[in-house]
Write a protein that holds these residues in place. Structure first.
Motif, PDB file in Angstrom:
ATOM      1  N   ILE A 146       0.847  -1.207   0.000  1.00 19.43           N
ATOM      2  CA  ILE A 146       0.000   0.000   0.000  1.00 19.43           C
ATOM      3  C   ILE A 146       0.878   1.250   0.000  1.00 19.43           C
ATOM      4  CG2 ILE A 146      -1.715   1.332   1.325  1.00 19.43           C
ATOM      5  CD1 ILE A 146      -2.566  -1.433   2.550  1.00 19.43           C
ATOM      6  N   ASP A 147       0.530   2.210  -0.845  1.00 14.87           N
ATOM      7  CA  ASP A 147       1.160   3.532  -0.810  1.00 14.87           C
ATOM      8  C   ASP A 147       0.298   4.388   0.115  1.00 14.87           C
ATOM      9  OD1 ASP A 147       2.019   6.110  -1.140  1.00 14.87           O
ATOM     10  OD2 ASP A 147       1.822   6.142  -3.332  1.00 14.87           O
ATOM     11  N   PHE A 148       0.812   4.640   1.332  1.00 11.49           N
ATOM     12  CA  PHE A 148      -0.008   5.309   2.341  1.00 11.49           C
ATOM     13  C   PHE A 148      -0.201   6.810   2.064  1.00 11.49           C
ATOM     14  CE2 PHE A 148       1.048   1.333   4.317  1.00 11.49           C
ATOM     15  CZ  PHE A 148      -0.138   0.994   4.948  1.00 11.49           C
ATOM     16  N   SER A 149       0.439   7.309   1.014  1.00 16.95           N
ATOM     17  CA  SER A 149       0.172   8.700   0.623  1.00 16.95           C
ATOM     18  C   SER A 149      -0.946   8.756  -0.423  1.00 16.95           C
ATOM     19  CB  SER A 149       1.445   9.349   0.063  1.00 16.95           C
ATOM     20  OG  SER A 149       1.828   8.692  -1.129  1.00 16.95           O
ATOM     21  N   ASP A 150      -1.446   7.590  -0.831  1.00 13.19           N
ATOM     22  CA  ASP A 150      -2.503   7.507  -1.843  1.00 13.19           C
ATOM     23  C   ASP A 150      -3.826   7.178  -1.145  1.00 13.19           C
ATOM     24  OD1 ASP A 150      -4.342   6.616  -3.761  1.00 13.19           O
ATOM     25  OD2 ASP A 150      -2.762   5.880  -5.092  1.00 13.19           O
ATOM     26  N   LYS A 151      -4.677   8.189  -1.041  1.00 12.69           N
ATOM     27  CA  LYS A 151      -5.928   8.034  -0.289  1.00 12.69           C
ATOM     28  C   LYS A 151      -6.788   6.891  -0.840  1.00 12.69           C
ATOM     29  CE  LYS A 151      -8.192  11.763   1.135  1.00 12.69           C
ATOM     30  NZ  LYS A 151      -9.174  12.873   1.214  1.00 12.69           N
ATOM     31  N   ALA A 152      -6.830   6.753  -2.171  1.00 11.21           N
ATOM     32  CA  ALA A 152      -7.670   5.711  -2.780  1.00 11.21           C
ATOM     33  C   ALA A 152      -7.204   4.323  -2.346  1.00 11.21           C
ATOM     34  CB  ALA A 152      -7.635   5.837  -4.302  1.00 11.21           C
ATOM     35  N   GLN A 153      -5.886   4.121  -2.293  1.00  8.82           N
ATOM     36  CA  GLN A 153      -5.357   2.813  -1.879  1.00  8.82           C
ATOM     37  C   GLN A 153      -5.693   2.531  -0.414  1.00  8.82           C
ATOM     38  OE1 GLN A 153      -1.326   1.622  -2.833  1.00  8.82           O
ATOM     39  NE2 GLN A 153      -1.283   2.968  -4.629  1.00  8.82           N
ATOM     40  N   VAL A 154      -5.549   3.544   0.437  1.00 11.27           N
ATOM     41  CA  VAL A 154      -5.829   3.359   1.873  1.00 11.27           C
ATOM     42  C   VAL A 154      -7.325   3.116   2.078  1.00 11.27           C
ATOM     43  CG1 VAL A 154      -5.675   4.394   4.175  1.00 11.27           C
ATOM     44  CG2 VAL A 154      -3.812   4.711   2.537  1.00 11.27           C
ATOM     45  N   MET A 155      -8.142   3.842   1.330  1.00 12.91           N
ATOM     46  CA  MET A 155      -9.597   3.665   1.409  1.00 12.91           C
ATOM     47  C   MET A 155      -9.979   2.228   1.006  1.00 12.91           C
ATOM     48  SD  MET A 155     -12.302   5.619   1.976  1.00 12.91           S
ATOM     49  CE  MET A 155     -14.048   5.277   1.909  1.00 12.91           C
ATOM     50  N   ALA A 156      -9.356   1.740  -0.079  1.00 18.54           N
ATOM     51  CA  ALA A 156      -9.647   0.376  -0.544  1.00 18.54           C
ATOM     52  C   ALA A 156      -9.231  -0.643   0.516  1.00 18.54           C
ATOM     53  CB  ALA A 156      -8.917   0.108  -1.859  1.00 18.54           C
ATOM     54  N   TRP A 157      -8.061  -0.401   1.129  1.00 21.13           N
ATOM     55  CA  TRP A 157      -7.612  -1.298   2.208  1.00 21.13           C
ATOM     56  C   TRP A 157      -8.610  -1.278   3.371  1.00 21.13           C
ATOM     57  CZ3 TRP A 157      -6.416   0.830   7.069  1.00 21.13           C
ATOM     58  CH2 TRP A 157      -6.087  -0.129   8.036  1.00 21.13           C
ATOM     59  N   PHE A 158      -9.061  -0.083   3.761  1.00 20.26           N
ATOM     60  CA  PHE A 158      -9.978   0.026   4.905  1.00 20.26           C
ATOM     61  C   PHE A 158     -11.272  -0.732   4.626  1.00 20.26           C
ATOM     62  CE2 PHE A 158     -13.503   2.160   7.132  1.00 20.26           C
ATOM     63  CZ  PHE A 158     -13.121   1.872   8.430  1.00 20.26           C
ATOM     64  N   LYS A 159     -11.833  -0.519   3.431  1.00 16.53           N
ATOM     65  CA  LYS A 159     -13.103  -1.185   3.103  1.00 16.53           C
ATOM     66  C   LYS A 159     -12.942  -2.708   3.108  1.00 16.53           C
ATOM     67  CE  LYS A 159     -15.625   2.278   0.443  1.00 16.53           C
ATOM     68  NZ  LYS A 159     -16.047   2.711  -0.894  1.00 16.53           N
ATOM     69  N   ALA A 160     -11.809  -3.178   2.603  1.00 20.39           N
ATOM     70  CA  ALA A 160     -11.581  -4.621   2.535  1.00 20.39           C
ATOM     71  C   ALA A 160     -11.300  -5.215   3.917  1.00 20.39           C
ATOM     72  CB  ALA A 160     -10.413  -4.920   1.593  1.00 20.39           C
ATOM     73  N   THR A 161     -10.594  -4.479   4.745  1.00 18.83           N
ATOM     74  CA  THR A 161     -10.166  -5.004   6.050  1.00 18.83           C
ATOM     75  C   THR A 161     -11.258  -4.830   7.100  1.00 18.83           C
ATOM     76  OG1 THR A 161      -7.909  -4.420   5.462  1.00 18.83           O
ATOM     77  CG2 THR A 161      -8.316  -4.875   7.773  1.00 18.83           C
ATOM     78  N   PHE A 162     -11.947  -3.689   7.060  1.00 20.16           N
ATOM     79  CA  PHE A 162     -12.998  -3.401   8.041  1.00 20.16           C
ATOM     80  C   PHE A 162     -14.365  -3.718   7.419  1.00 20.16           C
ATOM     81  CE2 PHE A 162      -9.389  -1.466   9.882  1.00 20.16           C
ATOM     82  CZ  PHE A 162      -9.637  -1.179  11.216  1.00 20.16           C
ATOM     83  N   THR A 163     -14.395  -4.816   6.694  1.00 19.14           N
ATOM     84  CA  THR A 163     -15.635  -5.223   6.026  1.00 19.14           C
ATOM     85  C   THR A 163     -16.714  -5.492   7.085  1.00 19.14           C
ATOM     86  OG1 THR A 163     -16.578  -6.839   4.512  1.00 19.14           O
ATOM     87  CG2 THR A 163     -14.860  -7.651   5.943  1.00 19.14           C
ATOM     88  N   GLY A 164     -17.923  -5.022   6.826  1.00 15.22           N
ATOM     89  CA  GLY A 164     -18.992  -5.195   7.808  1.00 15.22           C
ATOM     90  C   GLY A 164     -19.109  -4.033   8.780  1.00 15.22           C
ATOM     91  N   TRP A 165     -18.151  -3.096   8.747  1.00 13.69           N
ATOM     92  CA  TRP A 165     -18.265  -1.898   9.585  1.00 13.69           C
ATOM     93  C   TRP A 165     -19.213  -0.908   8.900  1.00 13.69           C
ATOM     94  CZ3 TRP A 165     -14.646   0.045  13.698  1.00 13.69           C
ATOM     95  CH2 TRP A 165     -13.988  -1.020  14.333  1.00 13.69           C
ATOM     96  N   SER A 166     -19.885  -0.109   9.704  1.00  8.32           N
ATOM     97  CA  SER A 166     -20.819   0.880   9.163  1.00  8.32           C
ATOM     98  C   SER A 166     -20.117   1.815   8.182  1.00  8.32           C
ATOM     99  CB  SER A 166     -21.404   1.705  10.310  1.00  8.32           C
ATOM    100  OG  SER A 166     -22.008   2.879   9.816  1.00  8.32           O
ATOM    101  N   PRO A 167     -20.793   2.186   7.077  1.00  6.09           N
ATOM    102  CA  PRO A 167     -20.201   3.134   6.127  1.00  6.09           C
ATOM    103  C   PRO A 167     -19.863   4.494   6.769  1.00  6.09           C
ATOM    104  CG  PRO A 167     -22.210   2.158   5.222  1.00  6.09           C
ATOM    105  CD  PRO A 167     -22.114   1.719   6.652  1.00  6.09           C
TER     106      PRO A 167
END
Length: 382
Positions: A245-266
């Motif tokens: 993950i490139d942590f300066s790239d918001k889209a990549q971090v967002m994709a990681w969060f959605k995949a990892t915190f799956t089932g969390w409220s939007p």
């Protein structure tokens, strides 16, 4: 006082621990200089709100004669806390009252104002900015300190207050920290009321502990209307490099969060969508509980340099400030025949205290990233 009379003392690192020590020593007429790598006092964005504890951080400020300044700058109500599950359900509200027992009173102050109070309490020019420490060489009874820009200075006593990645610690001991099992990803949102309205409402000027599915998401409000947040996940030690993950790239971090915190409220996604600047991944480390070393007569350390541990018990800044107080008192006490015995006494007590706190912190770190996280936290605060 005789032990440090006519001695030059160098503190490397101008965080709360280093500055508290400088203040305590100057009150006792010591010749002390703080060397800080930041270019100037406002060079760095200051992190989360700090809750100071009665027996440590607040005690140090009291001894430093700074309680009035603290009371003028702390944030009433910032110790409010909500525990919220991954679905966005508020499980517990904890609103500390100032009229409770003193021991339970943990007032919050932003790191910036705390640093300002400490800096303003020191003699002018105590802090030398833009000094990146690069090495030590023994000289006479003390040390030559070397800095990256090539300049050198002498001190009779050197104190490492240079944090988690201390460059001075290896001169004292080869003992290294172990990986604590959790990696944090840190982000910040400015103007949270406008940019993250639902989270801002939940925060209510305090803190949120979002828990579920063996993960944590801790959010902290700041006095300037911004917030900082920290995800916590159980990961392998080298996850940051191996994730790609490139942590300066918001889209990549967002994709990681959605995949990892799956089932969390939007709702939680507000944080990532509106974050400013780069995200900072922080693998968490802890010093061994049984660490020990031979005291040196002219070199010691405090805070994270001495006893790094994860942030999941809120003890870091409090321990650094208590270390500073106790080291300052030992160095200026008539009870010790020389600086060697003063440093040895300080280090013995500091290690004992840090060992117990580190053990508690590691238990807390594991519990907050376990299936029982919410019940564990509710038990602590209720």
């Amino acid at each position: 006082m005789n032990n440090i009379k006519n001695k030059k003392i160098a503190i490397v690192g101008g965080g709360p621990g280093g500055l508290t020590l400088a203040r305590i020593l100057q009150m006792r007429h010591a010749d002390v200089t703080v060397y800080e790598r930041d270019i100037h006092k406002d060079a760095r964005a200051q992190g989360a709100t700090l809750d100071l504890h009665h027996e440590s951080g607040l005690r140090a400020l009291e001894e430093a004669g700074l309680m009035e300044a603290f009371k003028a700058n702390y944030r009433p109500g910032a110790d409010r806390m909500r525990i919220i599950d991954q679905h966005g359900t508020i499980v517990l509200e904890d609103n500390h009252k100032e009229d409770g027992p003193a021991e339970a009173y943990r007032p919050e102050i932003d790191r910036g104002p705390l640093k300002k109070i400490l800096l303003e309490s020191l003699h002018p020019d105590t802090v030398v900015w833009d000094c990146q420490f690069s090495g030590l060489t023994p000289f006479n009874e003390g040390w030559h300190l070397h800095f990256k820009d090539g300049h050198t200075t002498y001190a009779d006593i050197v104190i490492a207050a240079d944090g988690a990645n201390s460059k001075i610690r290896p001169y004292i001991t080869p003992i290294r920290p172990f990986y604590a099992g959790v990696t944090v990803v840190e982000g910040a949102v400015y103007h949270s009321e406008k940019n993250t309205p639902q989270i801002h409402q939940w925060l209510n000027g305090g803190k949120i502990f979002g828990m579920g599915d063996e993960k944590s998401l801790i959010v902290s409000s700041k006095g300037d209307g911004s917030l900082v947040f920290y995800t916590g996940c159980n990961t392998p030690e080298n996850w940051v490099q191996e994730s790609g993950i490139d942590f300066s790239d918001k889209a990549q971090v967002m994709a990681w969060f959605k995949a990892t915190f799956t089932g969390w409220s939007p709702v939680w996604e507000e944080l990532f969508e509106n974050a400013t600047g780069t995200f900072i991944p922080r693998p968490q480390y802890c010093m061994p509980f049984d660490q020990t070393w031979e005291a040196l007569p002219n070199l010691t350390m405090l805070g994270d340099a001495a006893h790094l541990m994860p942030p999941y018990a809120g003890e870091g800044v409090n321990m650094a400030m208590l270390d500073a107080l106790e080291l300052g008192l030992c160095l200026t006490s008539e009870d010790y025949p020389d600086t060697h015995s003063a440093i040895a006494a300080y280090e013995q007590a500091m290690r004992t205290r840090a060992s117990a706190t580190a053990e508690m912190t590691m238990e807390s770190t594991a519990a907050l990233h376990s299936p029982e996280a919410i019940s564990f936290l509710v038990q602590i605060v209720s």
